[in-house]
Write a protein that holds these residues in place. Structure first.
Motif, PDB file in Angstrom:
ATOM      1  N   ASP A   2     101.231 108.600 -73.759  1.00 55.58           N
ATOM      2  CA  ASP A   2     101.690 109.105 -75.053  1.00 55.58           C
ATOM      3  C   ASP A   2     102.246 107.996 -75.935  1.00 55.58           C
ATOM      4  O   ASP A   2     102.966 107.112 -75.460  1.00 55.58           O
ATOM      5  CB  ASP A   2     102.803 110.144 -74.829  1.00 55.58           C
ATOM      6  CG  ASP A   2     102.229 111.437 -74.281  1.00 55.58           C
ATOM      7  OD1 ASP A   2     100.989 111.603 -74.362  1.00 55.58           O
ATOM      8  OD2 ASP A   2     103.015 112.263 -73.782  1.00 55.58           O
ATOM      9  N   LEU A  53     108.340 112.653 -81.771  1.00 54.89           N
ATOM     10  CA  LEU A  53     107.121 113.399 -81.442  1.00 54.89           C
ATOM     11  C   LEU A  53     106.333 112.553 -80.455  1.00 54.89           C
ATOM     12  O   LEU A  53     106.161 111.350 -80.675  1.00 54.89           O
ATOM     13  CB  LEU A  53     106.275 113.631 -82.697  1.00 54.89           C
ATOM     14  CG  LEU A  53     106.936 114.385 -83.842  1.00 54.89           C
ATOM     15  CD1 LEU A  53     106.067 114.295 -85.099  1.00 54.89           C
ATOM     16  CD2 LEU A  53     107.119 115.853 -83.446  1.00 54.89           C
ATOM     17  N   ARG A  71      97.642 112.325 -85.746  1.00 56.97           N
ATOM     18  CA  ARG A  71      97.455 113.770 -85.920  1.00 56.97           C
ATOM     19  C   ARG A  71      98.794 114.503 -85.806  1.00 56.97           C
ATOM     20  O   ARG A  71      99.081 115.423 -86.576  1.00 56.97           O
ATOM     21  CB  ARG A  71      96.471 114.276 -84.865  1.00 56.97           C
ATOM     22  CG  ARG A  71      95.719 115.495 -85.347  1.00 56.97           C
ATOM     23  CD  ARG A  71      94.577 115.841 -84.435  1.00 56.97           C
ATOM     24  NE  ARG A  71      94.596 117.274 -84.182  1.00 56.97           N
ATOM     25  CZ  ARG A  71      94.281 117.835 -83.036  1.00 56.97           C
ATOM     26  NH1 ARG A  71      93.917 117.085 -82.030  1.00 56.97           N
ATOM     27  NH2 ARG A  71      94.319 119.136 -82.905  1.00 56.97           N
ATOM     28  N   ARG A  72      99.602 114.060 -84.859  1.00 52.18           N
ATOM     29  CA  ARG A  72     100.919 114.679 -84.683  1.00 52.18           C
ATOM     30  C   ARG A  72     101.755 114.473 -85.936  1.00 52.18           C
ATOM     31  O   ARG A  72     102.460 115.387 -86.384  1.00 52.18           O
ATOM     32  CB  ARG A  72     101.653 114.048 -83.490  1.00 52.18           C
ATOM     33  CG  ARG A  72     101.092 114.404 -82.148  1.00 52.18           C
ATOM     34  CD  ARG A  72     101.476 115.810 -81.712  1.00 52.18           C
ATOM     35  NE  ARG A  72     102.847 115.915 -81.252  1.00 52.18           N
ATOM     36  CZ  ARG A  72     103.654 116.938 -81.478  1.00 52.18           C
ATOM     37  NH1 ARG A  72     103.226 117.939 -82.202  1.00 52.18           N
ATOM     38  NH2 ARG A  72     104.875 116.965 -80.996  1.00 52.18           N
ATOM     39  N   GLY A 119     102.746 112.098 -78.057  1.00 47.18           N
ATOM     40  CA  GLY A 119     101.392 112.586 -77.840  1.00 47.18           C
ATOM     41  C   GLY A 119     100.408 111.440 -77.828  1.00 47.18           C
ATOM     42  O   GLY A 119     100.740 110.322 -78.208  1.00 47.18           O
TER      43      GLY A 119
END
Lengths: 241, 311
Positions: free
Chosen positions: B225, B254, B261-262, B256
């Motif tokens: 991530d 955040l 995109r997040r 990922g």
């Protein structure tokens, strides 16, 4: 290759060895009348005690220089670099040891040379036996210095232990005070010190008493072998990760 | 090439530091060996150069079995250890001469290699300076140079760029890459992952005495991530899937594998909720790609294999 490099390193830091060569000359000059009084009418006997005694004493101090040179290799991990190359362990040991042997021999030669030139020291049968005695004694010093480097954990520890050992061995061996004048307990201890046999080997060489000389030389060689065995055991150990 | 198979090495009867270590470095390949402290990276190098005797396993250097022909294997190996191990009172030139000479170089060949290697690691102007007078970075380069003098078939470099500035680091990396291009198998230990890109290196991750993962940097970090950090004026608003780090009320994290995109999703959500007021309070955004630390964390204390294409 290793010997040449080590010789270069020895010459880069000559201070301690110059000190241990000049100090005994000064001591010889000021102690000569005292030793003359100890041996009335026998100036060669006085010199045969004084010059070898100081040679023994300051070779013991030089042992620290030998030890420090080799301890540097261990602490600086350069020994590992040498051992990681294609050279054999024996080649490395000899290469490291030879310049130090030369250094101690030069010290002994200067001391005895000055005793001859300035104070009239005369071996009974020439200098060949004395040179042999100097070689054997220097060999023992070299091996003891190598062993000291194996056991010392730091230069400061080596220096302190070296000072204590040099003074103790000098005092107990009869190198400074003739054995006949030592207290009884010290006189009894003397033959158990390497300094005693260093003094003996020199004195027997000066007197050209070959039988006693060989015996003293054999004992010094045994001390050298024992010390070398301890040193080699240490040098072959793996260091930390 | 270097082939290490099933290597088990311990110190003084303690638990093994290397416990079934397998690694293969082909001729011309640079392998970056990474792993936490105590993973056995330096121990591996010491075993390869014969300073440690393995309890089990095999080391083969350019076709020579290290146990059967240790001198021959050592002659084919160059090693620059993690700690500085040079003669400090000798000059750089004298150190290079010694180690080059011990490796069998002499005469014109020694002089020529000395000149080339000094140029390669940007030490030409310092050849006649005693090592103790060099900076830490210069000392590290000098040490690496001593290992490269004889163009070894296998080169082991243990954190050679510690203390080096970016320019001299580049010089050293270029010298290592050039040696690999001429066929040397290079095992390069580092904690600084980006420099492995400059070496075009593949990566081996070691932990607990074994190689746990092997692949390119991109392959190894691919499924880890990334972290997006959003900082707000005032308290951070509610945001789907965001983490609130303790003690930092104005920050949201955040995580990922697709950070862009997040981030886009977060901006959309902030813009629609509360008529965009939360979006106006957004002060800064930072995207951090996955790092070596993330890989270590994922491997856990004993490690969990994540081989990208096997060991």
């Amino acid at each position: 290759m290793i010997a040449r490099h080590t010789a270069l390193l020895v010459t880069r830091d000559p201070g301690p060895m110059i000190g241990y060569t000049l100090m005994p000359l000064l001591l010889m000059a000021v102690l000569r009348p005292l030793y003359g009084a100890l041996y009335p009418g026998r100036p060669q006997s006085a010199l045969a005690q004084l010059a070898p005694g100081l040679a023994v004493m300051f070779a013991l101090f030089a042992l620290k220089v030998v030890g420090a040179g080799l301890l540097d290799e261990r602490i600086g991990r350069t020994w590992d670099r040498l051992a990681a190359g294609p050279a054999r362990p024996g080649e490395i040991l000899v290469g490291k040891a030879l310049p130090f042997l030369g250094m101690v021999l030069v010290q002994q030669a200067v001391l005895l040379g000055v005793a001859w030139a300035a104070f009239g020291l005369r071996p009974r049968d020439g200098w060949a036996l004395v040179a042999g005695a100097a070689f054997v004694w220097s060999l023992a010093i070299l091996a003891a210095g190598t062993a000291a480097a194996r056991f010392a954990r730091s230069p400061a520890q080596l220096s302190a232990a070296g000072d204590v050992a040099a003074i103790a061995v000098t005092c107990l061996s009869g190198a400074l005070v003739p054995r006949r004048l030592l207290p009884g307990w010290a006189s009894a201890v003397a033959p158990y010190t390497p300094g005693y046999w260093g003094l003996r080997v020199y004195q027997q060489a000066l007197r050209a008493e070959v039988g006693s000389l060989l015996r003293a030389a054999a004992i010094l060689l045994a001390i050298a072998l024992l010390s070398a065995a301890l040193a080699v055991g240490g040098s072959l150990r793996g260091a930390g990760r | 090439m270097l082939a290490v198979t099933g290597l088990v090495v311990g110190y003084g009867g303690g638990p093994p530091v290397l416990d079934g270590f397998d690694l293969r470095v082909e001729a011309g390949e640079v392998v970056g060996l990474i792993g936490p402290n105590g993973a056995g990276k330096s121990t591996l190098a010491r075993a390869v150069v014969g300073l440690l005797r393995p309890g089990r396993g095999q080391i083969v250097v350019a076709g020579v079995d290290q146990r059967r022909q240790p001198r021959a294997a050592r002659a084919l190996t160059g090693w620059a250890p993690q700690e500085l191990a040079l003669y400090l009172r000798a000059t750089v030139r004298e150190n290079l001469r010694l180690f080059g000479g011990l490796a069998g170089l002499g005469g014109a060949r020694l002089r020529s290699r000395l000149k080339l290697v000094a140029e390669a690691v940007a030490l030409t102007g310092l050849l006649d300076t005693q090592v103790r007078r060099l900076s830490g970075g210069q000392q590290r380069r000098a040490q690496a140079a001593t290992a490269m003098m004889h163009e070894p078939r296998v080169l082991l470099l243990d954190e050679p760029t510690v203390g080096a500035d970016p320019i001299t680091r580049e010089a050293l990396l270029a010298a290592v890459r050039a040696l690999a291009d001429r066929g040397t198998a290079v095992l390069y230990t580092t904690h600084y992952l980006p420099e492995l890109d400059g070496l075009d290196a593949t990566v081996a991750v070691a932990a607990a005495g074994r190689v746990l993962a092997r692949g390119t940097r991109a392959e190894l970090l691919a499924d880890l991530d990334a972290t997006v950090t959003l900082t707000f004026h005032g308290p951070a608003p509610a945001l789907t899937g965001a983490i609130r780090p303790p003690g930092r009320p104005g920050t949201l994290l955040l995580r990922g594998s697709d950070p862009e995109r997040r981030l886009a999703g977060a901006v959309r959500e902030l813009g629609t909720a509360g008529s965009g007021a939360d979006l106006v309070r957004l002060r800064s955004v930072a995207v951090r790609p996955p790092t070596l630390d993330d890989l270590y964390r994922r491997l856990g204390p004993l490690g969990r294999p994540v081989a990208a294409h096997g060991v």
